[in-house]
Design a protein around this motif. Structure first.
Motif, PDB file in Angstrom:
ATOM      1  N   VAL A 112      -2.092   3.561  -5.896  1.00  0.00           N
ATOM      2  CA  VAL A 112      -1.693   4.883  -6.300  1.00  0.00           C
ATOM      3  C   VAL A 112      -2.208   6.064  -5.273  1.00  0.00           C
ATOM      4  N   LYS A 170       0.497   8.833  -3.616  1.00  0.00           N
ATOM      5  CA  LYS A 170       0.321  10.181  -3.570  1.00  0.00           C
ATOM      6  C   LYS A 170       0.126  10.702  -2.202  1.00  0.00           C
ATOM      7  N   LEU A 180      -7.911   8.027 -11.328  1.00  0.00           N
ATOM      8  CA  LEU A 180      -6.677   7.755 -11.644  1.00  0.00           C
ATOM      9  C   LEU A 180      -6.010   9.030 -12.321  1.00  0.00           C
ATOM     10  N   LEU A 181      -6.919   9.622 -13.288  1.00  0.00           N
ATOM     11  CA  LEU A 181      -6.519  10.899 -13.858  1.00  0.00           C
ATOM     12  C   LEU A 181      -6.291  11.931 -12.898  1.00  0.00           C
ATOM     13  N   GLU A 219      -2.822  11.254 -11.089  1.00  0.00           N
ATOM     14  CA  GLU A 219      -1.896  11.711 -11.959  1.00  0.00           C
ATOM     15  C   GLU A 219      -1.794  13.147 -11.879  1.00  0.00           C
ATOM     16  N   GLN A 235      -3.199  14.686 -21.021  1.00  0.00           N
ATOM     17  CA  GLN A 235      -4.574  14.128 -20.677  1.00  0.00           C
ATOM     18  C   GLN A 235      -5.375  15.632 -20.122  1.00  0.00           C
TER      19      GLN A 235
END
Length: 236
Positions: free
Chosen positions: A38, A42, A63-64, A67, A213
Motif C-alpha cells: 500500500v 501511495k 494503514l489508516l 488510506e 474512519q
C-alpha cells in the motif's frame, strides 16, 4: 501474579521472549507485506516507508494513515486517526504495570517503544501465570519490530510487481491475527465476553451507518471499555 518487588529483567527473559515471538511472524508477515504494498502504491519511497515503519511502528495506524494519504498530505487528519487507533495503548500500559513500574532507563523505554497487541497479549498472559521477568516482553517486541521493518520493506519492493485485488485473502491476515490473540487474553470467564461483544457490535454498527474512519474503531473501543469498567465497579 508477580509482585512489583519480585520483578526482574534478565537475558534469559529476553531470549525466552525472542523464541516466543517466532510463531507470531506467521501472522505478522502478510500484514507487513500489505502495508509495504500500500505504501508503494501511495507513492512513498522505500526510505520513507522504512522510516514510517520504524518510528510509527503501528500497522493499523499506518494503514489508516495511508488510506487518508493524498497530495497535499492531510497531516492533521492522519495524526488524529493514528491517535484514535493507538489510544488503546493507554489501558495496555496499565495492565502491564506490575512489570513496567519496576523498569527504568533503556529497559523501560525500549519495552514501551516495541509493545504491540501481540506482545501485550503474551505479556499479560505471562503476568497472570506468575511470570516476573520483564525481559520477556522486550524480547518479543524487539523481534517483532525488526521483522516488521524488514517485511514492510519487502512488501514495498514487491509492490511494483504484484497488484492484489480488493478483497484478497492476504488483507484479512491482520484481522485474523488480532482475533486469535483474544484467546490468550480470555480468562475463561463468560462475563469477559460481554465487553468484547459490545465493542464488536458497536464498531460494526458505526461502519454500517457509513461513519468515516476512525469513528467505528474508536466507538467500539470506548463502548467496550465503558461496559467493562461499569461491570468491574458492580463486582464486589
Amino acid at each position: 501474579m508477580a509482585t512489583a518487588s519480585s520483578v526482574v529483567f534478565t537475558r534469559v527473559g529476553l531470549r525466552r521472549g525472542n523464541r516466543a515471538a517466532i510463531p507470531l511472524l506467521i501472522g505478522l508477515m502478510p500484514f507487513a507485506l500489505v502495508v509495504g504494498v500500500v505504501s508503494q502504491g501511495k507513492g512513498l519511497s522505500l526510505l520513507e516507508t522504512l522510516l514510517m515503519s520504524a518510528l510509527v511502528y503501528a500497522g493499523s495506524s499506518q494503514l489508516l494513515a495511508l488510506e487518508l494519504w493524498a497530495d497535499p498530505a492531510p497531516i492533521l487528519a492522519a495524526c488524529l486517526a493514528a491517535f484514535a487507533v493507538n489510544i488503546r495503548m493507554a489501558p495496555m500500559g496499565a495492565a502491564l504495570a506490575p512489570w513496567m513500574d519496576k523498569l527504568r532507563g533503556w529497559r523501560l523505554w525500549g519495552t514501551l517503544g516495541t509493545i504491540v497487541d501481540h506482545s501485550f497479549a503474551l505479556g499479560v498472559a505471562d503476568i497472570r501465570s506468575g511470570g516476573k521477568d520483564a525481559g520477556y516482553l522486550m524480547g518479543i517486541g524487539v523481534v517483532l519490530w525488526t521483522a516488521w521493518i524488514l517485511l514492510v520493506g519487502v512488501g514495498h519492493v514487491m509492490g511494483g510487481l504484484v497488484r492484489l485485488p480488493p478483497g484478497h485473502p492476504l488483507f484479512f491476515a491482520a484481522t485474523a491475527t488480532f482475533v486469535a490473540l483474544l484467546v490468550t487474553l480470555w480468562r475463561g470467564l463468560a462475563r469477559d465476553l460481554w465487553p468484547w461483544a459490545t465493542a464488536a457490535l458497536v464498531a460494526v454498527a458505526a461502519l454500517r451507518l457509513g461513519l468515516p474512519q476512525p469513528v467505528p474503531l474508536l466507538a467500539g473501543a470506548l463502548s467496550g471499555a465503558a461496559l467493562a469498567a461499569w461491570r468491574e465497579r458492580r463486582t464486589p
